[in-house]
Design an enzyme around this catalytic site. Structure first.
Site, PDB file in Angstrom:
ATOM      1  N   GLY A  10       9.647 -10.276 -15.120  1.00 46.94           N
ATOM      2  CA  GLY A  10       8.908  -9.268 -15.021  1.00 46.94           C
ATOM      3  C   GLY A  10       7.760  -9.431 -15.910  1.00 46.94           C
ATOM      4  O   GLY A  10       7.759 -10.262 -16.738  1.00 46.94           O
TER       5      GLY A  10
ATOM      6  N   THR B  86      12.538  -8.552 -23.774  1.00 50.08           N
ATOM      7  CA  THR B  86      13.165  -8.959 -24.755  1.00 50.08           C
ATOM      8  C   THR B  86      13.885  -7.790 -25.517  1.00 50.08           C
ATOM      9  O   THR B  86      14.970  -7.993 -26.075  1.00 50.08           O
ATOM     10  CB  THR B  86      12.055  -9.678 -25.719  1.00 50.08           C
ATOM     11  OG1 THR B  86      11.401 -10.492 -24.974  1.00 50.08           O
ATOM     12  CG2 THR B  86      12.682 -10.055 -27.040  1.00 50.08           C
TER      13      THR B  86
ATOM     14  N   SER C 175      -1.584  -9.918   2.919  1.00 51.36           N
ATOM     15  CA  SER C 175      -1.121  -8.494   3.055  1.00 51.36           C
ATOM     16  C   SER C 175      -2.190  -7.544   3.449  1.00 51.36           C
ATOM     17  O   SER C 175      -2.039  -6.341   3.722  1.00 51.36           O
ATOM     18  CB  SER C 175      -0.421  -7.939   1.593  1.00 51.36           C
ATOM     19  OG  SER C 175      -1.249  -7.778   0.719  1.00 51.36           O
TER      20      SER C 175
ATOM     21  N   PRO D  68       4.674  -9.008 -18.720  1.00 51.26           N
ATOM     22  CA  PRO D  68       4.472  -8.643 -20.151  1.00 51.26           C
ATOM     23  C   PRO D  68       4.605  -7.015 -20.349  1.00 51.26           C
ATOM     24  O   PRO D  68       4.017  -6.480 -19.918  1.00 51.26           O
ATOM     25  CB  PRO D  68       3.421  -9.301 -20.791  1.00 51.26           C
ATOM     26  CG  PRO D  68       3.011 -10.339 -19.683  1.00 51.26           C
ATOM     27  CD  PRO D  68       3.140  -9.629 -18.337  1.00 51.26           C
TER      28      PRO D  68
ATOM     29  N   LYS E  53       2.494  -1.035  -4.928  1.00 48.24           N
ATOM     30  CA  LYS E  53       1.212  -0.452  -3.989  1.00 48.24           C
ATOM     31  C   LYS E  53       1.423   0.986  -3.714  1.00 48.24           C
ATOM     32  O   LYS E  53       0.288   1.546  -3.715  1.00 48.24           O
ATOM     33  CB  LYS E  53       1.427  -1.393  -2.930  1.00 48.24           C
ATOM     34  CG  LYS E  53       0.988  -2.929  -2.901  1.00 48.24           C
ATOM     35  CD  LYS E  53       1.071  -3.595  -1.535  1.00 48.24           C
ATOM     36  CE  LYS E  53       0.788  -5.005  -1.695  1.00 48.24           C
ATOM     37  NZ  LYS E  53       0.816  -5.787  -0.467  1.00 48.24           N
TER      38      LYS E  53
ATOM     39  N   VAL F 120       7.239  -5.166 -20.360  1.00 48.92           N
ATOM     40  CA  VAL F 120       8.333  -4.096 -19.752  1.00 48.92           C
ATOM     41  C   VAL F 120       9.483  -3.895 -20.378  1.00 48.92           C
ATOM     42  O   VAL F 120      10.312  -3.167 -19.852  1.00 48.92           O
ATOM     43  CB  VAL F 120       8.488  -4.544 -18.022  1.00 48.92           C
ATOM     44  CG1 VAL F 120       7.128  -4.461 -17.585  1.00 48.92           C
ATOM     45  CG2 VAL F 120       8.928  -5.840 -18.116  1.00 48.92           C
ATOM     46  N   GLY F 121       9.797  -4.733 -21.495  1.00 50.43           N
ATOM     47  CA  GLY F 121      11.006  -4.416 -22.181  1.00 50.43           C
ATOM     48  C   GLY F 121      12.008  -5.460 -22.166  1.00 50.43           C
ATOM     49  O   GLY F 121      13.412  -5.231 -22.110  1.00 50.43           O
TER      50      GLY F 121
END
EC number: 3.4.21.53
Length: 783
Positions: free
Chosen positions: A355, A362, A678, A357, A721, A359-360
């Protein structure tokens, strides 16, 4: 041959490598080059005289005239012997210096040379300079130790200064150019002065070398003396009984080996090293290496385990307290614990949290350790490029150590910790090996029960370790990725960030900045304002920094103004604390426009609205594409153009528009690179709108790749999105039909506010997106 000094002679020339021959010098030479052998044979057939000249470069195999010095020594061949390998051994005696005037044509070097006349010295002057040179050379011999004393005896019998100079030069360790210079100096006084200068330099160097040897010898004597005294002290203490109660070092090490309960293979290896240690001198360097190895072997946890928690309800409670959201990760951990309840021996799972950087990832590893009752150990892999960091150095290297894996296991003290491999995608490789390849064995449940560290040299069982890796991207070597269970952590939604801030970040920063809970209130509207206008990230690190900034300013205001007892931060006064807004997320246009479509984009920090503009004008069919578009996006425009041309009649567009219209497609924010397939449906819709004059509804956004037949293909990043569309005030979103299954992962509050319409063909897109129904649209596949 008559050696008249004024005589010019025609003489064969023998090139020499790294050797300068002086007059009166007898020396054996080995000759292997064909031209040189021919030279010697010619000399033997005539008068056994040859001119010995040194090459300027010793590595030149086939020297030319320019590769030879001009001055050499005329020598007499005393003996010539042909060897079985085709080479020739020749014994020569130097006679007199000679200078080459010019070379003559021949199969070998043949030159016309002239003898060099050495001026005679005054008898008194000759006596003085000879005595000075001999005295200095005597001092050189005493320091050098490599020149036999007999040489000095022979020098004392030489009265002629020129011969003395040549004899000294022959025994001096001079460079080739210096030896040649001695040969070329005609004046004897000048020649001896040059040699005495060289001897002075050599004597200075030898004196420094002597001092260094003396210091080294003294240090060695000191070490031997200390060892002797230590042994005497031990003997005295033993006689006095002082050491009876003190444990013997070897007994202590043996006890540690017994207590470690290491496997038989490791025990045999360690005890073998202990026996070697007993036979060594304690002061030797090798003893230190062996003792260090034994210390590592007994410090590694071979059997000790921490008790793993099996209370599912408690584990779920801990995970929910520490992290908001991340349901899939929590579910996987609880599944593991549930199976652990049924099976006592279960190999630890190898998870990879991928994910952006912040976002938790570690901190989630630490929470998993807490929930499972395992000890936590973290190894940062960012920048690791040496295989030895994982596998360790072999003990043959000075200062060798086990790899970081074994070091961390020794530090944590149990064999079943939670081992976090942080930033596994940041590893690289160089000439020292590939650490990613070394990790293949570590992360394979079928192999890691026999991990072999180069330093330990025995197998170590890692099967009880619960490995959790973190990564910002899927840019991980394939074989390594295949061994891990990948769990993707997408960016937090606005609602998740709000809850994280309220539950964790605000309280943490209030305490860290010395505020009391009743001294500051940050309203939800202010937190949402920070999320929208002061940060642009997938995680919450930037959000935490901004909250910290608010707390610092609140502390300052309270201390400066005694009338202020508490601070309330709202959306209205947020600017006073954080300054002007830094970001402005895309918002839906207020009115319908021709040729303008709202697309949806995925970025590393979440989703965003992407405006696509198209203009058509009379011209010659030129298609212009601007806005820092990547190759894939440009190809999407070409595909969309083909779709429009194939449907031109049904859409009410002149079939020759591509020859009479110039079309310009632009994506604003031109400095930002954009790429990906896209936006295909949005490109096609913008083209149709511009060519038909039919406005696009401002409240509609869309995403999807388009084929030449007009089919809408699935895309990635749907969650981000849709969150961007929800935040930007979009009412209707068109998505590929194949992405309908991904709607289960979208938060319910987002789905409730959006009208999400799955579509399979571009015809469906046009019917919903355009203000008026396109002429002749039919919902059928274009075969």
């Amino acid at each position: 041959m008559n050696l008249e000094r004024s005589e010019r002679i025609e003489i064969p020339v023998l090139p020499l490598r790294d050797v300068v021959v002086y007059p009166h010098m007898v020396i054996p030479l080995f000759v292997g080059r064909e031209k040189s052998i021919s030279c010697l044979e010619t000399a033997m057939e005539t008068n056994k005289q040859v001119l010995l000249v040194a090459q300027k470069q010793a590595d030149t195999d086939e020297p030319t005239v320019d590769d030879l010095f001009e001055v050499g020594t005329v020598a007499t061949i005393l003996q010539l012997l042909k060897l079985p390998d085709g080479t020739v051994k020749v014994l020569v005696e130097g006679q007199q210096r000679a200078k080459i005037n010019h070379f003559k044509e021949s199969d070998f070097f043949l030159a016309e040379a002239e003898f060099i006349v050495t001026p005679e010295l005054d008898e008194r002057e000759q006596e003085v300079i000879v005595r000075s040179a001999i005295n200095q050379f005597e001092g050189f011999i005493k320091l050098n130790k490599k020149i036999p004393p007999e040489v000095l005896t022979s020098l004392n019998g030489i009265d002629e200064a020129a011969r003395l100079a040549d004899t000294i030069a022959a025994h001096m360790p001079l460079k080739l150019v210096d030896k040649q210079q001695v040969l070329e100096i005609i004046d004897v006084t000048e020649r001896l002065e040059f040699l005495m200068g060289q001897m002075e330099s050599e004597i200075d160097l030898l004196q420094v070398e002597k001092r260094i040897r003396g210091r080294v010898k003294k240090q060695m004597e000191k070490s031997q003396r200390e060892y002797y005294l230590n042994e005497q002290m031990k003997a005295i203490q033993k006689e006095l009984g002082e050491m009876e109660d003190a444990p013997d070092e070897f007994e202590t090490l043996q006890k540690k080996i017994d207590e470690s309960k290491m496997p038989q293979e490791a025990r045999e290896k360690t005890e073998q090293e202990l026996q070697k240690l007993k036979m060594m001198s304690p002061m030797s360097a090798e003893a230190t290496v062996v003792r260090s190895y034994i210390d590592w072997m007994v410090s590694v946890p071979w059997t000790k385990r921490s008790k793993v928690k099996k209370n599912l309800a408690k584990a779920e409670e801990i995970l929910n307290e520490d992290h908001y959201g991340l349901e899939r990760v929590k579910e996987r951990i609880l599944e593991y614990l549930a199976v652990q309840n049924r099976i006592n021996k279960l190999k630890g799972p190898i998870l990879c949290l991928v994910g952006p950087p912040g976002v938790g990832k570690t901190s989630l590893g630490r929470s998993i350790a807490s929930a499972t009752g395992r000890k936590y150990v973290r190894m940062a892999l960012g920048g690791v490029r040496d295989e030895a960091e994982i596998r360790g150095h072999r003990r043959t290297y000075i200062g060798s150590l086990p790899g970081k894996l074994i070091q961390k296991m020794s530090k944590v003290g149990v064999k079943n910790p939670l081992f976090l491999l942080d930033e596994i995608d940041k590893m690289s490789s160089d000439m020292r090996g590939d650490p990613a390849s070394a990790l293949l064995e570590v992360l394979d449940p079928e192999q890691n029960n026999s991990f072999n560290d180069h330093y330990l040299e025995v197998d170590y069982d890692l099967s009880d370790v619960m490995f959790v890796a973190t990564s910002n991207s899927m840019n991980i070597p394939g074989p390594l990725l295949d061994r891990m269970e990948v769990i993707r952590l997408s960016g937090y939604t606005e609602d998740e960030k709000l809850n994280i801030a309220k539950r964790h970040l605000v309280e943490k920063q209030v305490q860290r900045n010395g505020l009391k809970p009743n001294e500051i209130v940050i309203e939800d509207s202010a937190i949402i304002g920070i999320i929208r206008y002061y940060t642009r990230e997938a995680g919450v690190r930037g959000l935490e920094r901004e909250i910290s900034k608010i707390c610092r300013k609140a502390v300052k205001n309270i201390l400066l103004d005694k009338d202020i007892k508490s601070v309330t931060v709202t959306m209205d006064n947020l600017k006073e604390y954080l300054g002007v807004q830094r970001f402005d997320y895309g918002k839906a246009d207020e009115s319908n426009r021709i040729g303008q479509v709202t697309g949806l984009a995925w970025t590393e920090v979440g989703g965003d609205l992407l405006t696509i503009e198209t203009q058509s004008m009379p011209g010659k069919g030129k298609l212009t594409q601007t806005g820092s578009l990547g190759d894939v996006m440009q190809e999407s425009i070409q595909a969309a153009m083909t779709v429009v041309r194939s449907r031109a009649d049904k859409l009410g567009i002149n079939s020759d528009f591509y020859e009479k219209k110039d079309i310009h497609v632009h994506v604003p924010e031109g400095a930002t690179p954009k790429d990906g397939p896209s936006a295909g449906t949005a490109m096609c819709t913008a083209l149709v709108s511009a060519l038909t004059g039919n406005p696009v509804k401002a409240e509609v956004a869309m995403t999807g790749e388009i084929t030449l037949r007009g089919e809408v293909l699935p895309i990635g990043g749907l969650k981000e999105k849709l969150l961007a569309a929800h935040r930007g005030g979009i009412k209707t979103v068109l998505i590929p039909k194949d992405n309908e299954r991904d709607l289960e992962e979208i938060p319910e509050n987002v789905i409730a506010d959006l009208q999400v319409i799955p579509v399979q063909w571009i015809d469906e897109v046009l019917k919903v997106a355009l203000e008026r129904d396109p002429t002749g649209v039919e919902f059928e596949a274009k075969k």
